[in-house]
Design an enzyme around this catalytic site. Structure first.
Site, PDB file in Angstrom:
ATOM      1  N   ALA A 324       0.814  -1.211   0.000  1.00 50.39           N
ATOM      2  CA  ALA A 324       0.000   0.000   0.000  1.00 50.39           C
ATOM      3  C   ALA A 324       0.853   1.268   0.000  1.00 50.39           C
ATOM      4  O   ALA A 324       0.565   2.227  -0.722  1.00 50.39           O
ATOM      5  CB  ALA A 324      -0.917  -0.013   1.217  1.00 50.39           C
ATOM      6  N   HIS A 449      13.699   7.249  26.901  1.00 58.34           N
ATOM      7  CA  HIS A 449      13.901   6.026  27.680  1.00 58.34           C
ATOM      8  C   HIS A 449      12.719   5.797  28.604  1.00 58.34           C
ATOM      9  O   HIS A 449      12.239   6.745  29.213  1.00 58.34           O
ATOM     10  CB  HIS A 449      15.183   6.147  28.511  1.00 58.34           C
TER      11      HIS A 449
END
Ligand SMILES: Cc1cc2nc3c(=O)[nH]c(=O)nc-3n(C[C@H](O)[C@H](O)[C@H](O)COP(=O)(O)OP(=O)(O)OC[C@H]3O[C@@H](n4cnc5c(N)ncnc54)[C@H](O)[C@@H]3O)c2cc1C
Length: 470
Positions: A324, A449
């Site tokens: 796609a 993080h």
């Protein structure tokens, strides 16, 4: 042109409204063209209606089901996990697919794209005839046309699609979870759908004709998916040639050959997913003088232009991966080219390919082998997800991020990701390749993080010989 019929004049006409067609139509309209889109079935094409989107909805539902079965490890105890598949299908159709298809129709209208519901056929290089459901028709002359008619599943000899022998659309729309499913063809569509039903508890057998399922991905990536399938009792039979099928009201029996011996297998349904054929055979291309190759694909230049200067083709009808995002990318290039841009041209290096199995597999740019064959002096740096805090907290440590970098310059040439979130992680790597970034550029980018994206930074540090987490 039909006698007595007055042709209407169109500026840019797009045939097909999948991720190629609707994106081309919107972009051409944004660039100031007067655009008409013709669709014979449903707005959104295969991708939105019977492809990418409904398959990912079912994949998600099946993962949630599995996760809930496996949640004891995390201290979560449910009395009983049950599934009402009718409700799952209703959610997929009414909340996911139709929300998106309605959204696309609205976007087309907002961009003043005229939508014609009907089936288009070329009469010549400047004229299309559109037939409507009520069997009336209308002829249109056009200045420019974009062919975005997509593809359909290949039917193999002896396996006529019927009640028990189904294609991917049939597999997406089953009313009940089958007890047994045989999948003929271990490409990404077959593997994704096999994964859905395996998660829901179906006994799945995959018959693959070549030596390896998912031939587009490297062995160490595919191994992870094979291991997952093994844990769910999926039987993968490679170098197995499906020969014939016998159907009754209740079951289908497939005969296949493996190691020179004939075997049979019974199941409720047989999903045949051996590839897709471009929808170019019934378009009147010969009347327009548009050439196709021996696979029925329309050959185009780097702007998507066919051998007829005013006709373009994009997506599954042109050579290359049937994906796609490739269709949408080509759509924007073709719209720009029609608008007169000389610079618009396709470049597929940073185009990813993803398989939404467990774990997800994703690749972009070159593999190590491909880079070497092209004469690059490269190294690979493979960071295991077991060293990533976020993967550990998600309880999904299977997999890795691998970077392929040029030895001297550390420029990123390719990357492969196997693991949770691979379909999203690959986007950063595509961006890096598109912009010619080096491993150092990646390490200098602060990654949040704890995140799966940190594994890209860790792999880049590994490439520079300064890994912190391995
Ligand atoms: C089960 C499945 C899962 C998939 N998952 C993914 C995925 O996760 N990621 C991904 O990138 N790709 C995926 N794909 C592939 C993706 O769906 C196709 O690559 C993409 O839809 C191609 O877009 P397209 O615009 O070329 O054509 P299509 O989406 O096929 O759209 C073509 C449209 O043209 C219409 N049309 C055809 N002929 C005519 C005519 N004569 N007149 C008028 N209209 C016509 C059709 O009705 C159709 O609506 C998947 C496919 C399947 C089957």
């Amino acid at each position: 042109m039909v006698v007595g019929d007055f042709a209407e004049e169109l500026e840019t006409v797009v045939v097909g409204s999948g991720p190629g067609g609707y994106v081309a139509a919107i972009r051409a309209a944004q660039l100031g063209q007067k655009v008409t889109i013709i669709e014979k079935y449903k707005i959104g094409g295969v991708c939105l209606n019977v492809g990418c989107i409904p398959s990912k909805a079912l994949i998600n539902a099946s993962h949630q089901y599995q996760t809930s079965l496996d949640s004891k490890l995390l201290g979560i105890h449910t009395k009983e996990t049950t599934i009402n598949f009718e409700e799952t299908q209703e959610w997929k159709d009414n909340k996911v697919v139709s929300t998106l298809t309605k959204g696309v129709e609205m976007l087309l209208k907002k961009n003043k794209v005229e939508i014609i519901k009907g089936e288009a056929h070329f009469i010549d290089g400047q004229t299309l005839r559109v037939m409507y459901d009520d069997e009336t028709g209308q002829t249109y002359n056009f200045k420019h046309a974009i062919i975005a008619t997509g593809s359909r599943p290949i039917e193999i000899k002896g396996f006529k699609f019927d009640k028990r022998v189904i294609d991917s659309t049939g597999a997406l729309n089953l009313k009940q979870i089958p007890k047994k499913l045989t999948v003929v063809g271990g490409g990404y569509i077959g593997m994704e759908l096999a994964g859905v039903y395996a998660n829901f508890g179906t006994e799945v057998t995959i018959l693959e004709g070549t030596k390896q399922v998912l031939p587009g991905f490297e062995k160490d990536m595919v191994k992870l998916v094979e291991n997952d399938f093994k844990s769910k009792n999926v039987n993968i039979v490679t170098e197995a040639m499906a020969k014939s099928v016998k159907q009754t009201d209740k079951k289908a029996t497939v005969t296949y050959e493996v190691n020179g011996k004939e075997e049979t297998i019974d199941s409720d349904f047989v999903l045949v997913s051996v590839g897709r054929r471009p929808n170019t055979d019934d378009l009147g291309l010969e009347l327009a003088g548009i050439k196709t190759n021996d696979k029925g694909l329309i050959e185009v230049d780097e702007q998507g232009r066919t051998n007829k200067k005013n006709v373009f083709a994009i997506g599954d009808v042109v050579p290359g991966a049937a994906l796609a995002h490739k269709a949408s990318y080509e759509a924007k290039v073709a719209a720009e080219a029609i608008n007169g841009s000389k610079g618009a041209a396709v470049d597929y290096l940073s185009m990813p390919a993803v398989c939404f199995t467990e774990p997800e597999l994703a690749t972009v740019g070159y593999t190590k082998k491909e880079a070497k064959e092209l004469g690059y002096d490269v190294k690979d740096s493979k960071f295991p997800l077991g060293g990533n805090g976020r993967a550990l907290s998600l309880n999904k440590t299977e997999g890795f991020v691998r970077l392929i970098t040029e030895k001297e310059s550390d420029t990123l040439l390719g990357a492969q990701v196997a693991g949770v979130g691979a379909s999203d992680i690959i986007a950063e790597l595509g961006l890096a390749i598109e912009n010619g970034l080096t491993a150092e550029d990646i390490t200098l980018t602060i990654h949040s993080h704890p995140s799966l994206g940190e594994s890209v930074m860790d792999a880049a540090e590994l490439a520079l010989g300064m890994p912190i987490h391995i």
